[in-house]
Design a protein around this motif. Structure first.
Motif, PDB file in Angstrom:
ATOM      1  N   GLY A  22       0.815  -1.210   0.000  1.00  0.00           N
ATOM      2  CA  GLY A  22       0.000   0.000   0.000  1.00  0.00           C
ATOM      3  C   GLY A  22       0.847   1.258   0.000  1.00  0.00           C
ATOM      4  O   GLY A  22       0.581   2.198  -0.741  1.00  0.00           O
ATOM      5  N   GLY A  23       1.869   1.272   0.820  1.00  0.00           N
ATOM      6  CA  GLY A  23       2.773   2.422   0.857  1.00  0.00           C
ATOM      7  C   GLY A  23       3.564   2.571  -0.422  1.00  0.00           C
ATOM      8  O   GLY A  23       3.768   3.684  -0.923  1.00  0.00           O
ATOM      9  N   PHE A  24       4.009   1.448  -0.955  1.00  0.00           N
ATOM     10  CA  PHE A  24       4.779   1.471  -2.198  1.00  0.00           C
ATOM     11  C   PHE A  24       3.921   1.975  -3.359  1.00  0.00           C
ATOM     12  O   PHE A  24       4.355   2.813  -4.155  1.00  0.00           O
ATOM     13  CB  PHE A  24       5.320   0.063  -2.493  1.00  0.00           C
ATOM     14  CG  PHE A  24       6.267   0.008  -3.643  1.00  0.00           C
ATOM     15  CD1 PHE A  24       7.560   0.475  -3.509  1.00  0.00           C
ATOM     16  CD2 PHE A  24       5.866  -0.515  -4.859  1.00  0.00           C
ATOM     17  CE1 PHE A  24       8.446   0.423  -4.577  1.00  0.00           C
ATOM     18  CE2 PHE A  24       6.736  -0.573  -5.922  1.00  0.00           C
ATOM     19  CZ  PHE A  24       8.034  -0.105  -5.790  1.00  0.00           C
ATOM     20  N   THR A  25       2.675   1.491  -3.422  1.00  0.00           N
ATOM     21  CA  THR A  25       1.768   1.917  -4.485  1.00  0.00           C
ATOM     22  C   THR A  25       1.419   3.393  -4.362  1.00  0.00           C
ATOM     23  O   THR A  25       1.396   4.115  -5.356  1.00  0.00           O
ATOM     24  CB  THR A  25       0.478   1.079  -4.455  1.00  0.00           C
ATOM     25  OG1 THR A  25       0.835  -0.304  -4.555  1.00  0.00           O
ATOM     26  CG2 THR A  25      -0.446   1.443  -5.584  1.00  0.00           C
ATOM     27  N   SER A  26       1.166   3.848  -3.135  1.00  0.00           N
ATOM     28  CA  SER A  26       0.839   5.266  -2.970  1.00  0.00           C
ATOM     29  C   SER A  26       2.024   6.154  -3.327  1.00  0.00           C
ATOM     30  O   SER A  26       1.846   7.247  -3.845  1.00  0.00           O
ATOM     31  CB  SER A  26       0.363   5.551  -1.550  1.00  0.00           C
ATOM     32  OG  SER A  26       1.409   5.346  -0.629  1.00  0.00           O
ATOM     33  N   ALA A  27       3.235   5.675  -3.077  1.00  0.00           N
ATOM     34  CA  ALA A  27       4.411   6.451  -3.464  1.00  0.00           C
ATOM     35  C   ALA A  27       4.574   6.476  -4.974  1.00  0.00           C
ATOM     36  O   ALA A  27       4.926   7.513  -5.555  1.00  0.00           O
ATOM     37  CB  ALA A  27       5.655   5.868  -2.805  1.00  0.00           C
ATOM     38  N   LEU A  28       4.325   5.350  -5.624  1.00  0.00           N
ATOM     39  CA  LEU A  28       4.435   5.315  -7.089  1.00  0.00           C
ATOM     40  C   LEU A  28       3.402   6.212  -7.758  1.00  0.00           C
ATOM     41  O   LEU A  28       3.697   6.877  -8.745  1.00  0.00           O
ATOM     42  CB  LEU A  28       4.253   3.881  -7.603  1.00  0.00           C
ATOM     43  CG  LEU A  28       5.438   2.950  -7.451  1.00  0.00           C
ATOM     44  CD1 LEU A  28       5.062   1.555  -7.960  1.00  0.00           C
ATOM     45  CD2 LEU A  28       6.643   3.460  -8.218  1.00  0.00           C
ATOM     46  N   LEU A  29       2.196   6.229  -7.204  1.00  0.00           N
ATOM     47  CA  LEU A  29       1.136   7.056  -7.777  1.00  0.00           C
ATOM     48  C   LEU A  29       1.179   8.494  -7.276  1.00  0.00           C
ATOM     49  O   LEU A  29       0.358   9.314  -7.681  1.00  0.00           O
ATOM     50  CB  LEU A  29      -0.227   6.434  -7.463  1.00  0.00           C
ATOM     51  CG  LEU A  29      -0.469   5.044  -8.068  1.00  0.00           C
ATOM     52  CD1 LEU A  29      -1.799   4.494  -7.588  1.00  0.00           C
ATOM     53  CD2 LEU A  29      -0.414   5.098  -9.576  1.00  0.00           C
ATOM     54  N   LYS A  30       2.116   8.772  -6.376  1.00  0.00           N
ATOM     55  CA  LYS A  30       2.288  10.104  -5.793  1.00  0.00           C
ATOM     56  C   LYS A  30       0.995  10.610  -5.145  1.00  0.00           C
ATOM     57  O   LYS A  30       0.583  11.740  -5.335  1.00  0.00           O
ATOM     58  CB  LYS A  30       2.790  11.100  -6.834  1.00  0.00           C
ATOM     59  CG  LYS A  30       4.151  10.737  -7.377  1.00  0.00           C
ATOM     60  CD  LYS A  30       4.654  11.748  -8.363  1.00  0.00           C
ATOM     61  CE  LYS A  30       6.013  11.329  -8.880  1.00  0.00           C
ATOM     62  NZ  LYS A  30       6.503  12.238  -9.898  1.00  0.00           N
ATOM     63  N   LEU A  31       0.351   9.697  -4.362  1.00  0.00           N
ATOM     64  CA  LEU A  31      -0.859  10.070  -3.658  1.00  0.00           C
ATOM     65  C   LEU A  31      -0.507  10.852  -2.407  1.00  0.00           C
ATOM     66  O   LEU A  31       0.414  10.499  -1.688  1.00  0.00           O
ATOM     67  CB  LEU A  31      -1.654   8.822  -3.263  1.00  0.00           C
ATOM     68  CG  LEU A  31      -2.181   7.974  -4.408  1.00  0.00           C
ATOM     69  CD1 LEU A  31      -2.854   6.731  -3.861  1.00  0.00           C
ATOM     70  CD2 LEU A  31      -3.148   8.776  -5.255  1.00  0.00           C
ATOM     71  N   ASN A  32      -1.241  11.902  -2.151  1.00  0.00           N
ATOM     72  CA  ASN A  32      -1.071  12.683  -0.939  1.00  0.00           C
ATOM     73  C   ASN A  32      -2.032  12.129   0.105  1.00  0.00           C
ATOM     74  O   ASN A  32      -3.236  12.086  -0.118  1.00  0.00           O
ATOM     75  CB  ASN A  32      -1.365  14.160  -1.203  1.00  0.00           C
ATOM     76  CG  ASN A  32      -1.113  15.018   0.005  1.00  0.00           C
ATOM     77  OD1 ASN A  32      -0.719  14.541   1.062  1.00  0.00           O
ATOM     78  ND2 ASN A  32      -1.335  16.310  -0.154  1.00  0.00           N
ATOM     79  N   LEU A  33      -1.515  11.681   1.245  1.00  0.00           N
ATOM     80  CA  LEU A  33      -2.347  11.073   2.264  1.00  0.00           C
ATOM     81  C   LEU A  33      -3.287  12.068   2.917  1.00  0.00           C
ATOM     82  O   LEU A  33      -4.205  11.685   3.629  1.00  0.00           O
ATOM     83  CB  LEU A  33      -1.474  10.395   3.324  1.00  0.00           C
ATOM     84  CG  LEU A  33      -0.604   9.254   2.804  1.00  0.00           C
ATOM     85  CD1 LEU A  33       0.237   8.690   3.929  1.00  0.00           C
ATOM     86  CD2 LEU A  33      -1.439   8.177   2.167  1.00  0.00           C
ATOM     87  N   GLY A  34      -3.079  13.348   2.688  1.00  0.00           N
ATOM     88  CA  GLY A  34      -3.957  14.372   3.239  1.00  0.00           C
ATOM     89  C   GLY A  34      -5.108  14.731   2.315  1.00  0.00           C
ATOM     90  O   GLY A  34      -6.006  15.460   2.707  1.00  0.00           O
ATOM     91  N   ASP A  35      -5.097  14.229   1.070  1.00  0.00           N
ATOM     92  CA  ASP A  35      -6.199  14.503   0.146  1.00  0.00           C
ATOM     93  C   ASP A  35      -7.455  13.790   0.612  1.00  0.00           C
ATOM     94  O   ASP A  35      -7.406  12.745   1.257  1.00  0.00           O
ATOM     95  CB  ASP A  35      -5.850  14.061  -1.275  1.00  0.00           C
ATOM     96  CG  ASP A  35      -4.827  14.967  -1.930  1.00  0.00           C
ATOM     97  OD1 ASP A  35      -4.592  16.062  -1.400  1.00  0.00           O
ATOM     98  OD2 ASP A  35      -4.260  14.568  -2.966  1.00  0.00           O
ATOM     99  N   ASP A  36      -8.611  14.340   0.242  1.00  0.00           N
ATOM    100  CA  ASP A  36      -9.868  13.855   0.783  1.00  0.00           C
ATOM    101  C   ASP A  36     -10.169  12.382   0.490  1.00  0.00           C
ATOM    102  O   ASP A  36     -10.506  11.658   1.411  1.00  0.00           O
ATOM    103  CB  ASP A  36     -11.019  14.745   0.328  1.00  0.00           C
ATOM    104  CG  ASP A  36     -12.287  14.424   1.071  1.00  0.00           C
ATOM    105  OD1 ASP A  36     -12.200  14.054   2.260  1.00  0.00           O
ATOM    106  OD2 ASP A  36     -13.366  14.517   0.464  1.00  0.00           O
ATOM    107  N   PRO A  37     -10.087  11.875  -0.741  1.00  0.00           N
ATOM    108  CA  PRO A  37     -10.443  10.463  -0.938  1.00  0.00           C
ATOM    109  C   PRO A  37      -9.535   9.518  -0.155  1.00  0.00           C
ATOM    110  O   PRO A  37     -10.004   8.570   0.454  1.00  0.00           O
ATOM    111  CB  PRO A  37     -10.294  10.237  -2.440  1.00  0.00           C
ATOM    112  CG  PRO A  37     -10.323  11.579  -3.048  1.00  0.00           C
ATOM    113  CD  PRO A  37      -9.805  12.531  -2.017  1.00  0.00           C
ATOM    114  N   VAL A  38      -8.268   9.776  -0.143  1.00  0.00           N
ATOM    115  CA  VAL A  38      -7.333   8.919   0.575  1.00  0.00           C
ATOM    116  C   VAL A  38      -7.507   9.092   2.074  1.00  0.00           C
ATOM    117  O   VAL A  38      -7.514   8.121   2.831  1.00  0.00           O
ATOM    118  CB  VAL A  38      -5.877   9.230   0.153  1.00  0.00           C
ATOM    119  CG1 VAL A  38      -4.901   8.360   0.912  1.00  0.00           C
ATOM    120  CG2 VAL A  38      -5.705   9.029  -1.338  1.00  0.00           C
TER     121      VAL A  38
END
Length: 69
Positions: A22-38
């Motif tokens: 999960g962490g690896f995928t979020s880093a690859l997709l450059k997801l911000n953990l503070g964004d609303d959907p995440v």
């Protein structure tokens, strides 16, 4: 010698593969953990997303000067 340094990392990955992927995928997709959907998904899972407001700087005005004696 090189394998001795990688052993703890591999043990952590094998111990919690879901968290690692999960962490690896979020880093690859450059997801911000503070964004609303995440953020809302993390809250539903029982985890806490990092707040944008949390900082060691109480004034929030950026860099400050210090004096060293």
């Amino acid at each position: 010698m090189f394998l001795d340094e990688l052993t703890p990392i591999v043990q952590e990955i094998l111990g919690q593969p879901g968290a690692f992927l999960g962490g690896f995928t979020s880093a690859l997709l450059k997801l911000n953990l503070g964004d609303d959907p995440v953020k809302s998904w993390l809250e539903n899972q029982g985890a806490s997303a990092p707040n944008q407001d949390d900082s060691d700087d109480s004034s929030g005005k950026g860099p400050q000067t210090i004096s060293i004696d």
